[in-house]
Design an enzyme around this catalytic site. Structure first.
Site, PDB file in Angstrom:
ATOM      1  N   LYS A 173      20.890  28.911   2.582  1.00  0.00           N
ATOM      2  CA  LYS A 173      20.212  29.926   2.812  1.00  0.00           C
ATOM      3  C   LYS A 173      20.506  30.715   1.765  1.00  0.00           C
ATOM      4  CE  LYS A 173      19.681  33.978   5.253  1.00  0.00           C
ATOM      5  NZ  LYS A 173      17.954  34.513   3.648  1.00  0.00           N
ATOM      6  N   GLY A 226      28.502  38.116   1.323  1.00  0.00           N
ATOM      7  CA  GLY A 226      27.683  38.957   1.999  1.00  0.00           C
ATOM      8  C   GLY A 226      28.579  40.329   2.580  1.00  0.00           C
ATOM      9  N   THR A 230      27.548  42.345   9.068  1.00  0.00           N
ATOM     10  CA  THR A 230      26.689  40.921   8.381  1.00  0.00           C
ATOM     11  C   THR A 230      28.049  39.831   9.095  1.00  0.00           C
ATOM     12  OG1 THR A 230      25.327  41.844   6.500  1.00  0.00           O
ATOM     13  CG2 THR A 230      25.249  38.832   6.978  1.00  0.00           C
ATOM     14  N   GLY A 231      28.689  39.713   8.083  1.00  0.00           N
ATOM     15  CA  GLY A 231      30.199  38.987   8.305  1.00  0.00           C
ATOM     16  C   GLY A 231      30.162  38.929   9.676  1.00  0.00           C
ATOM     17  N   GLU A 248      33.502  35.913   1.977  1.00  0.00           N
ATOM     18  CA  GLU A 248      33.509  37.030   0.906  1.00  0.00           C
ATOM     19  C   GLU A 248      33.148  38.607   1.221  1.00  0.00           C
ATOM     20  OE1 GLU A 248      33.423  35.992  -3.042  1.00  0.00           O
ATOM     21  OE2 GLU A 248      33.126  34.547  -1.990  1.00  0.00           O
ATOM     22  N   CYS A 282      30.863  42.333  -5.737  1.00  0.00           N
ATOM     23  CA  CYS A 282      31.888  43.242  -4.807  1.00  0.00           C
ATOM     24  C   CYS A 282      33.304  43.527  -5.447  1.00  0.00           C
ATOM     25  CB  CYS A 282      32.319  41.770  -3.686  1.00  0.00           C
ATOM     26  SG  CYS A 282      32.545  40.490  -5.149  1.00  0.00           S
ATOM     27  N   GLU A 383      30.931  51.893   0.502  1.00  0.00           N
ATOM     28  CA  GLU A 383      30.607  50.346  -0.398  1.00  0.00           C
ATOM     29  C   GLU A 383      29.611  51.213  -1.270  1.00  0.00           C
ATOM     30  OE1 GLU A 383      29.971  46.792   0.373  1.00  0.00           O
ATOM     31  OE2 GLU A 383      31.119  45.832  -1.673  1.00  0.00           O
TER      32      GLU A 383
HETATM   33  P1  NDP Z   1      23.982  40.918   3.125  1.00  0.00           P
HETATM   34  O1  NDP Z   1      25.197  41.342   4.576  1.00  0.00           O
HETATM   35  O2  NDP Z   1      22.731  41.705   3.952  1.00  0.00           O
HETATM   36  O3  NDP Z   1      23.048  39.522   3.058  1.00  0.00           O
HETATM   37  C1  NDP Z   1      23.694  38.324   2.772  1.00  0.00           C
HETATM   38  C2  NDP Z   1      23.520  36.922   3.558  1.00  0.00           C
HETATM   39  O4  NDP Z   1      23.415  37.438   4.439  1.00  0.00           O
HETATM   40  C3  NDP Z   1      21.986  37.321   2.904  1.00  0.00           C
HETATM   41  O5  NDP Z   1      21.718  35.259   2.741  1.00  0.00           O
HETATM   42  C4  NDP Z   1      21.273  37.280   4.338  1.00  0.00           C
HETATM   43  O6  NDP Z   1      19.521  36.852   4.076  1.00  0.00           O
HETATM   44  C5  NDP Z   1      22.164  36.852   5.484  1.00  0.00           C
HETATM   45  N1  NDP Z   1      22.021  37.618   6.498  1.00  0.00           N
HETATM   46  C6  NDP Z   1      21.650  39.047   6.826  1.00  0.00           C
HETATM   47  N2  NDP Z   1      21.501  38.786   8.414  1.00  0.00           N
HETATM   48  C7  NDP Z   1      22.831  38.029   8.703  1.00  0.00           C
HETATM   49  C8  NDP Z   1      22.835  37.443  10.148  1.00  0.00           C
HETATM   50  N3  NDP Z   1      22.810  38.243  11.600  1.00  0.00           N
HETATM   51  N4  NDP Z   1      22.902  36.317   9.726  1.00  0.00           N
HETATM   52  C9  NDP Z   1      23.463  35.999   9.285  1.00  0.00           C
HETATM   53  N5  NDP Z   1      23.572  35.557   7.538  1.00  0.00           N
HETATM   54  C10 NDP Z   1      22.516  36.578   7.923  1.00  0.00           C
HETATM   55  O7  NDP Z   1      24.402  41.074   2.052  1.00  0.00           O
HETATM   56  P2  NDP Z   1      23.621  41.220   0.829  1.00  0.00           P
HETATM   57  O8  NDP Z   1      22.777  40.277   0.028  1.00  0.00           O
HETATM   58  O9  NDP Z   1      23.505  42.658   0.531  1.00  0.00           O
HETATM   59  O10 NDP Z   1      24.985  41.635  -0.055  1.00  0.00           O
HETATM   60  C11 NDP Z   1      25.847  42.494  -0.571  1.00  0.00           C
HETATM   61  C12 NDP Z   1      27.316  42.443   0.068  1.00  0.00           C
HETATM   62  O11 NDP Z   1      27.807  41.316  -0.547  1.00  0.00           O
HETATM   63  C13 NDP Z   1      28.222  43.414  -0.259  1.00  0.00           C
HETATM   64  O12 NDP Z   1      28.132  44.529   0.505  1.00  0.00           O
HETATM   65  C14 NDP Z   1      29.115  43.157  -1.478  1.00  0.00           C
HETATM   66  O13 NDP Z   1      30.786  43.284  -1.336  1.00  0.00           O
HETATM   67  C15 NDP Z   1      29.164  41.610  -0.699  1.00  0.00           C
HETATM   68  N6  NDP Z   1      29.821  40.645  -1.575  1.00  0.00           N
HETATM   69  C16 NDP Z   1      30.722  40.446  -1.830  1.00  0.00           C
HETATM   70  C17 NDP Z   1      30.968  39.760  -2.725  1.00  0.00           C
HETATM   71  C18 NDP Z   1      32.780  39.250  -2.460  1.00  0.00           C
HETATM   72  O14 NDP Z   1      32.983  38.624  -3.433  1.00  0.00           O
HETATM   73  N7  NDP Z   1      33.700  39.935  -1.633  1.00  0.00           N
HETATM   74  C19 NDP Z   1      30.704  39.071  -3.746  1.00  0.00           C
HETATM   75  C20 NDP Z   1      29.378  39.199  -3.522  1.00  0.00           C
HETATM   76  C21 NDP Z   1      28.125  40.426  -2.865  1.00  0.00           C
HETATM   77  P3  NDP Z   1      18.692  37.948   4.208  1.00  0.00           P
HETATM   78  O15 NDP Z   1      18.883  38.373   2.586  1.00  0.00           O
HETATM   79  O16 NDP Z   1      17.007  37.503   4.591  1.00  0.00           O
HETATM   80  O17 NDP Z   1      18.913  39.755   4.666  1.00  0.00           O
END
Ligand code: NDP
Length: 482
Positions: A173, A226, A230-231, A248, A282, A383
């Site tokens: 997804k 993400g 959300t995590g 992550e 990130c 962040e």
């Molecule tokens: P989000 O958490 O908003 O989204 C990540 C994914 O989760 C998307 O596919 C999103 O879908 C999906 N999602 C959203 N809500 C839910 C839910 N309730 N249940 C399951 N899946 C869901 O993150 P971002 O895309 O905004 O990415 C940025 C974040 O990711 C930052 O905090 C960054 O630090 C982190 N990140 C961490 C990394 C690491 O290595 N530690 C690497 C890269 C990023 P949709 O797009 O449809 O909302």
């Protein structure tokens, strides 16, 4: 505008509801393409396909699975320009950087294929005579891979690749804002010859589709990258069926520049790395703590470097920084910059919309340098995930360690010092997963990333450690008594 489909059980399909949603070109704000909006029924179909494909896929030899990943790497090389085009038009990655990502993607897949053939189990002594026990690595099962938008191609392959190569079947997804890159990636997996049902693609909003995946009883593991918030939602949902979760999550990474650092080098190298991908990484430093004795020099050199960054349309070869990937993120970064101003920080450079008329409609922002920040300011606490360098002053080692550790995150940190012992001492004291000394963060496939520090993650990604997360250790015991 082109419409795309999802991939379930080896077939390209629309959502059962027939609904679609657009993705956008962040450089123009215009709609770019349409993808299906899946619901529970579509998710269920994908889970059934992945479950049906699992037994045969899990029984394939490691060599056969690795060969398919090598073929996927070849597909990525062959179709690199199509991937680059999507990175540029759907995400806003400057074309030169996008080419680098495509080559790094192929290289990472080749690395994944090669290390998978060396994954080891264990043989253990048993307390019974003439008995041997061993631990064999087996796949976890059906794995949902939920990816963020920030480095779309790399994120997808660095999760789907290790999941598939170790014998799991997957449902990807991708982030909604760049779903079409997900479509292209899965199309290449199909071309590489992955059997039907081994990889499936579902598109749609995280809130509904992500939840359907996280709660589905047919899914054994969630691999998520993400935001930390959300995590936590996913962890809660997945706990209902006790799924394995590897995540992550976010970071607010401190970089400490000591009084004995090579300040010129530190400022130049950090500024040079900070703004790539519009600092939507990130691992981007969220807080530069600079010793008071070298503070002014650091701010000056850092700012001079930032002034050299050419903000422009990402398809132009000379562009160093493109737009932010989406409107919400731009609005959030603008809010953080305005709040910093209100709270007394000094905007040394940038932070406004570029004046170039060609960039008028896109989600562009001039790279910002904000100095004289204090630890309690919102911009230092949250962040940012955008092109802003936040600079703070410190006066003692003890103080800076305390400040650096005072965060709900613990992803990575940096230390600049010519005193090796001091730098090593700091690596012990910093509560983070990775520390980079006298260099900006440089991630490479060979080393693990992320981990289990505070709210920055659960489990490892990348390298052998990240691959092992997709396996379980099955205990097998046998007697060889007469
Ligand atoms: P989000 O958490 O908003 O989204 C990540 C994914 O989760 C998307 O596919 C999103 O879908 C999906 N999602 C959203 N809500 C839910 C839910 N309730 N249940 C399951 N899946 C869901 O993150 P971002 O895309 O905004 O990415 C940025 C974040 O990711 C930052 O905090 C960054 O630090 C982190 N990140 C961490 C990394 C690491 O290595 N530690 C690497 C890269 C990023 P949709 O797009 O449809 O909302």
């Amino acid at each position: 505008m082109k419409s795309y489909k999802m991939y379930i059980n080896g077939e390209w399909v629309d959502a059962v509801s027939g609904k679609t949603m657009p993705t956008y070109n962040p450089s123009t704000g215009e709609e770019y393409g349409l993808v299906p909006v899946a619901d529970k029924e579509d998710v269920d179909k994908a889970v059934k396909a992945a479950s049906a494909a699992l037994p045969e896929w899990a029984k394939k030899t490691q060599q056969d699975r690795a060969k398919l990943i090598m073929r996927l790497a070849a597909q990525v090389r062959e179709h690199a320009e199509e991937l680059v085009e999507l990175e540029v038009y759907e995400h806003g990655t400057p074309v030169m950087l996008a080419r680098g990502f495509a080559m790094a993607a192929a290289d990472q897949l080749e690395y994944i294929a090669s290390i998978s053939r060396g994954l080891m189990g264990q043989v253990l002594p048993h307390s019974m005579p003439n008995t041997v026990g061993y631990l064999k690595r087996v796949p976890i099962g059906v794995c949902a891979v939920i990816t963020p938008w920030n480095v779309p191609l790399m994120m997808m392959l660095s999760m789907v690749g290790p999941a598939a190569v170790t014998g799991n079947t997957c449902i990807l997804k991708p982030a909604s804002v760049n779903s079409i890159l997900g479509v292209k990636f899965i199309e290449l997996m199909g071309k590489a010859g992955f059997p039907k049902g081994v990889v499936n693609l579902i598109t749609g909003p995280g809130g509904s589709v992500g939840d359907a995946l996280s709660t589905h009883p047919g899914i054994d593991m969630i691999r998520f990258t993400g935001a930390s918030d959300t995590g936590k939602v996913i962890l809660k949902a997945a706990s209902q069926t006790a799924k394995k979760c590897v995540m992550e999550l976010g970071g607010n990474n401190p970089v400490i520049v000591c009084e004995d650092a090579n300040v010129e080098k530190a400022a130049k190298m950090q500024a040079g790395r900070h703004y790539g991908n519009s600092a939507q990484n990130c691992s981007t430093p969220g807080r530069y703590y600079v010793h008071e004795k070298v503070y002014d020099k650091f701010v000056e050199v850092f700012t001079e470097e930032v002034k050299k960054i050419k903000v422009g349309l990402p398809w132009e070869e000379s562009t160093g920084m493109g737009p932010m990937a989406n409107k919400q993120q731009l609005e959030r970064v603008n809010y953080l910059i305005n709040t910093a101003k209100e709270q007394g920080a000094r905007i040394v450079y940038g932070g406004e919309k570029p004046k170039d008329a060609a960039l008028e409609k896109g989600f562009f922002l001039m790279p910002a340098v904000i100095a004289d920040c204090t630890h309690d300011m919102t911009i230092a606490r949250e962040e940012i995930f955008g092109p802003v360098g936040v600079i703070l002053k410190f006066s003692s080692e003890e103080e800076v360690i305390k400040l650096a550790n005072d965060s709900e995150y613990g992803l990575c940190a940096g230390v600049w010092s010519e005193d090796g012992a001091k730098a090593l001492r700091m690596t012990d004291d910093l509560r983070v997963d990775s520390v980079f000394i006298n260099m900006p963060r440089m991630m490479t496939s060979e080393f693990p990333w992320g981990g289990n520090v505070k709210e920055s993650g659960v489990g490892k990604s990348d390298s052998v450690c990240g691959m092992e997360e997709f396996t379980d250790l099955k205990f097998i015991c046998t007697s060889y008594d007469k």
